[in-house]
Design a protein around this motif. Structure first.
Motif, PDB file in Angstrom:
ATOM      1  N   VAL A 191       7.105   9.212  -1.201  1.00 28.10           N
ATOM      2  CA  VAL A 191       6.354   8.051  -0.746  1.00 28.10           C
ATOM      3  C   VAL A 191       4.943   8.489  -0.369  1.00 28.10           C
ATOM      4  CG1 VAL A 191       6.319   6.079   0.816  1.00 28.10           C
ATOM      5  CG2 VAL A 191       8.511   7.166   0.232  1.00 28.10           C
ATOM      6  N   TRP A 192       3.957   7.761  -0.893  1.00 29.80           N
ATOM      7  CA  TRP A 192       2.564   7.917  -0.482  1.00 29.80           C
ATOM      8  C   TRP A 192       2.061   6.600   0.099  1.00 29.80           C
ATOM      9  CZ3 TRP A 192       4.462   9.862  -5.018  1.00 29.80           C
ATOM     10  CH2 TRP A 192       4.293  11.235  -5.275  1.00 29.80           C
ATOM     11  N   LYS A 193       1.134   6.694   1.052  1.00 33.26           N
ATOM     12  CA  LYS A 193       0.502   5.499   1.612  1.00 33.26           C
ATOM     13  C   LYS A 193      -0.992   5.563   1.308  1.00 33.26           C
ATOM     14  CE  LYS A 193       0.871   2.507   5.644  1.00 33.26           C
ATOM     15  NZ  LYS A 193       1.808   1.527   5.154  1.00 33.26           N
ATOM     16  N   ASP A 218       0.817  -1.231   0.000  1.00 30.69           N
ATOM     17  CA  ASP A 218       0.000   0.000   0.000  1.00 30.69           C
ATOM     18  C   ASP A 218       0.842   1.269   0.000  1.00 30.69           C
ATOM     19  OD1 ASP A 218      -2.411  -1.403  -0.011  1.00 30.69           O
ATOM     20  OD2 ASP A 218      -2.435  -1.555   2.163  1.00 30.69           O
ATOM     21  N   MET A 219       2.139   1.146  -0.304  1.00 29.87           N
ATOM     22  CA  MET A 219       2.986   2.329  -0.425  1.00 29.87           C
ATOM     23  C   MET A 219       3.387   2.519  -1.884  1.00 29.87           C
ATOM     24  SD  MET A 219       5.508   2.522   2.900  1.00 29.87           S
ATOM     25  CE  MET A 219       6.310   0.957   2.581  1.00 29.87           C
ATOM     26  N   LEU A 220       3.305   3.753  -2.330  1.00 28.62           N
ATOM     27  CA  LEU A 220       3.690   4.127  -3.685  1.00 28.62           C
ATOM     28  C   LEU A 220       4.961   4.963  -3.625  1.00 28.62           C
ATOM     29  CD1 LEU A 220       3.115   4.527  -6.773  1.00 28.62           C
ATOM     30  CD2 LEU A 220       1.758   6.535  -6.106  1.00 28.62           C
ATOM     31  N   PHE A 221       5.976   4.582  -4.400  1.00 27.80           N
ATOM     32  CA  PHE A 221       7.249   5.299  -4.454  1.00 27.80           C
ATOM     33  C   PHE A 221       7.406   5.934  -5.835  1.00 27.80           C
ATOM     34  CE2 PHE A 221       7.718   1.863  -1.439  1.00 27.80           C
ATOM     35  CZ  PHE A 221       8.359   2.448  -0.354  1.00 27.80           C
ATOM     36  N   CYS A 275      -7.764   7.168  -0.866  1.00 27.49           N
ATOM     37  CA  CYS A 275      -6.827   8.113  -1.474  1.00 27.49           C
ATOM     38  C   CYS A 275      -5.412   7.769  -1.030  1.00 27.49           C
ATOM     39  CB  CYS A 275      -7.168   9.550  -1.097  1.00 27.49           C
ATOM     40  SG  CYS A 275      -6.910   9.918   0.660  1.00 27.49           S
ATOM     41  N   PHE A 276      -4.419   8.376  -1.703  1.00 25.72           N
ATOM     42  CA  PHE A 276      -3.014   8.215  -1.349  1.00 25.72           C
ATOM     43  C   PHE A 276      -2.569   9.461  -0.586  1.00 25.72           C
ATOM     44  CE2 PHE A 276      -3.516   5.294  -4.827  1.00 25.72           C
ATOM     45  CZ  PHE A 276      -2.668   4.234  -4.517  1.00 25.72           C
ATOM     46  N   GLU A 277      -1.992   9.243   0.597  1.00 25.11           N
ATOM     47  CA  GLU A 277      -1.563  10.355   1.440  1.00 25.11           C
ATOM     48  C   GLU A 277      -0.042  10.425   1.488  1.00 25.11           C
ATOM     49  OE1 GLU A 277      -3.375   9.358   5.138  1.00 25.11           O
ATOM     50  OE2 GLU A 277      -5.341  10.183   4.567  1.00 25.11           O
TER      51      GLU A 277
END
Length: 431
Positions: free
Chosen positions: A248-250, A235-238, A257-259
Motif C-alpha cells: 500500500v502506498w499513499k 489516494d491509496m494505491l494497492f 509522490c506516493f509514500e
C-alpha cells in the motif's frame, strides 16, 4: 454451491414443459420488444417484476447509476433473480444456449482463422470473430508481440494505453488508431490501471506510475516478484504481488509522490486480482481464496474459500461481489446481516475463466464479460446470465476494458487488441 439447483430448477421456474427443450429459452427478440414471429418457438414470458424494494425489475435498465460496477451499494436485493436466463448455461454445467443466439453454428472455423477455408459461405462453421447481436468489431490494433496484460483509457485523454508481456506499453491515438509511442519498461507488464490522469503499470519488483497531464513519472519499489494486480481508492494505491503480499502506498499531495504506507499479509501465494467496493478491498489469489480487507484499519475481515482453483478476477457490481476462477465458475457473493459474504449463486462454464469485466450496453443494461481459456469471451446479461453472444480469439483474452461512447477493448495472447462497440437500438420516427 449452486443455489438454483441446476438447469432443471431454472427450467421449471420459467414454466417449461418436460420433453420440450424449446421452452427452456426466452425469446431474445421478445425481451427487446421486437419479436414478429407468431407463434414463436421460444418463450414470450418472463419472471414477474419485483416490488419497489427489489434490485431488479422487468422494465428497461436506466443509466446504470443504481447498478454500478464501481462497488456494492447498500440496497436490499432479491437473490432469486440470479441465473434466470431462460435455460442458458447460468444454472448449471452443460445447459443449452439462450434463444437469442440463432446462427448456423457456434464454433469458429479454424481454417478461416488461418485464411484458407475452401468452403466459403457453405462452411458449417462461423466465419466471424463474434456471435450474437448488439455489438460489432470496429478495428484491430497491431503492434504487441506477446500477451496483452493490461488496457486503460485515462480520464481526459484521447489516447489508449496497452501493456504486454513483451515488456512494452503502447500508446494509441484514438482518432487514427495508430501507435503514437512504444515505451520499453525492461520487464513484463503484469497489470495496468488508470485513475484520473494517472496510469499505473505493474512489472517485476516495481510499480511504474506516470501522469498523462503533467508527464510526471514515478517508480515505486517494494514489490517482490511480479506485480499482478493494482487498485486505487482515496489516494491509496494497492499492489498485489507474486509473494502473496499486498503493498500500500499513499499519495502525498505536497511532495507529489506516493509514500509506502503498509504491507498486507495473509495470502500464501501470489495475489492476482484486486477490487475496491463498499469501503472494502477484495483480493483474489493463487491460493484459491479471496480476502476481504477493511480500508480504514487495513485488517483482514474474512477469508472466502469456496473456489477450488486460482481466483483470477474479482468485480463489484451493485451490492454483489463477483469472482471467477480456473475452477470454471463465476461466484456471486452477498453480505448477510452479520456482514459476512456468502455465495448466493454459482454460474458454471465449460472452461476455466480468466478475467471478468463489467459494462453497460447501448441501452444502459449491465453486461458481464467473461474471458475463458478456450479462446472465447462470453457476454451475459446481469443478473439473469442470459447469453448475449461470444467473441472468438486466436488465443485467450487476458485484458478487457470498457471505454467511453459504448466502446470496449479486448487484448489476447497474440498481442492483438480489438476495439468493439455496442450498437445503439434503431429509433423510429413518427411522420
Amino acid at each position: 454451491m449452486d443455489v438454483d439447483g441446476g438447469n432443471k430448477r431454472v427450467f421449471n421456474r420459467l414454466g417449461g414443459t418436460a420433453g420440450d427443450p424449446r421452452n427452456q429459452k426466452v425469446c431474445y427478440h421478445w425481451l427487446a420488444g421486437k419479436c414478429n414471429r407468431h407463434p414463436c418457438q421460444f418463450l414470450h414470458s418472463e419472471l414477474p417484476p419485483h416490488n419497489s424494494n427489489g434490485a431488479f425489475s422487468n422494465r428497461p435498465y436506466g443509466s446504470g447509476e443504481n447498478l454500478s460496477f464501481n462497488g456494492p451499494s447498500r440496497r436490499t436485493s432479491n437473490f432469486n433473480t440470479w441465473g434466470r436466463g431462460g435455460g442458458g448455461r447460468g444454472g448449471g454445467r452443460g445447459g443449452g444456449r439462450s434463444g437469442e443466439v440463432v446462427m448456423k453454428g457456434d464454433k469458429i472455423c479454424n481454417y478461416w482463422v488461418q485464411g484458407n477455408c475452401s468452403f466459403g459461405e457453405r462452411c458449417k462453421f462461423l466465419h466471424s470473430w463474434s456471435l450474437g447481436d448488439g455489438f460489432s468489431l470496429l478495428t484491430q490494433l497491431e503492434g504487441h508481440e506477446k500477451v496483452v496484460s493490461g488496457i486503460v483509457f485515462p480520464s481526459g485523454s484521447n489516447q489508449l494505453y496497452t501493456g504486454s508481456t513483451d515488456e512494452t506499453v503502447r500508446v494509441w491515438d484514438c482518432q487514427s488508431g495508430q501507435c503514437a509511442a512504444a515505451i520499453n519498461l525492461g520487464g513484463e507488464v503484469g497489470c495496468m490501471i488508470s485513475e484520473g490522469p494517472w496510469v499505473f503499470v505493474g512489472i517485476p519488483n516495481f510499480v511504474k506510475a506516470w501522469n498523462t497531464q503533467n508527464l510526471l513519472e514515478l517508480s515505486l519499489s517494494g514489490p517482490v516478484g511480479q506485480v499482478y494486480a493494482l487498485s486505487v481508492i482515496n489516494d491509496m494505491l494497492f499492489a498485489g504481488t507474486q509473494d502473496g503480499s499486498i503493498l500500500v502506498w499513499k499519495f502525498n499531495l505536497t511532495a507529489n509522490c506516493f509514500e509506502p504506507a503498509a504491507s498486507l499479509k495473509g495470502h500464501s501465494r501470489g495475489v492476482v486480482s484486486l477490487v475496491v467496493g463498499a469501503n472494502r478491498l477484495y483480493s483474489g489469489s493463487m491460493d484459491n481464496t479471496i480476502r476481504v480487507w477493511n480500508l480504514e484499519t487495513l485488517q483482514c475481515l474474512q477469508t472466502l474459500s469456496e473456489h477450488t482453483s486460482v481466483v483470477m478476477s474479482v468485480l463489484c457490481w451493485d451490492q454483489f461481489l463477483l469472482s471467477c476462477s480456473l475452477d470454471k465458475t463465476v461466484k456471486v457473493w452477498f453480505a448477510t446481516e452479520s456482514g459476512n459474504l456468502e455465495v448466493t449463486y454459482t454460474h458454471h462454464e465449460e472452461n476455466g475463466i480468466v478475467t471478468l469485466c463489467g459494462m453497460h450496453d447501448s441501452q444502459g443494461k449491465p453486461i458481464l464479460v467473461c474471458s475463458c481459456n478456450d479462446n472465447t469471451v462470453r457476454l451475459y446479461d446481469l443478473p439473469s446470465f442470459a447469453e448475449r453472444g461470444k467473441i472468438f480469439t486466436k488465443q485467450e483474452v487476458r485484458a478487457i476494458q470498457s471505454g467511453p461512447g459504448g466502446i470496449f477493448f479486448t487484448g489476447d495472447g497474440t498481442g492483438q487488441v480489438k476495439v468493439w462497440n455496442w450498437i445503439p437500438e434503431p429509433t423510429t420516427s413518427i411522420q
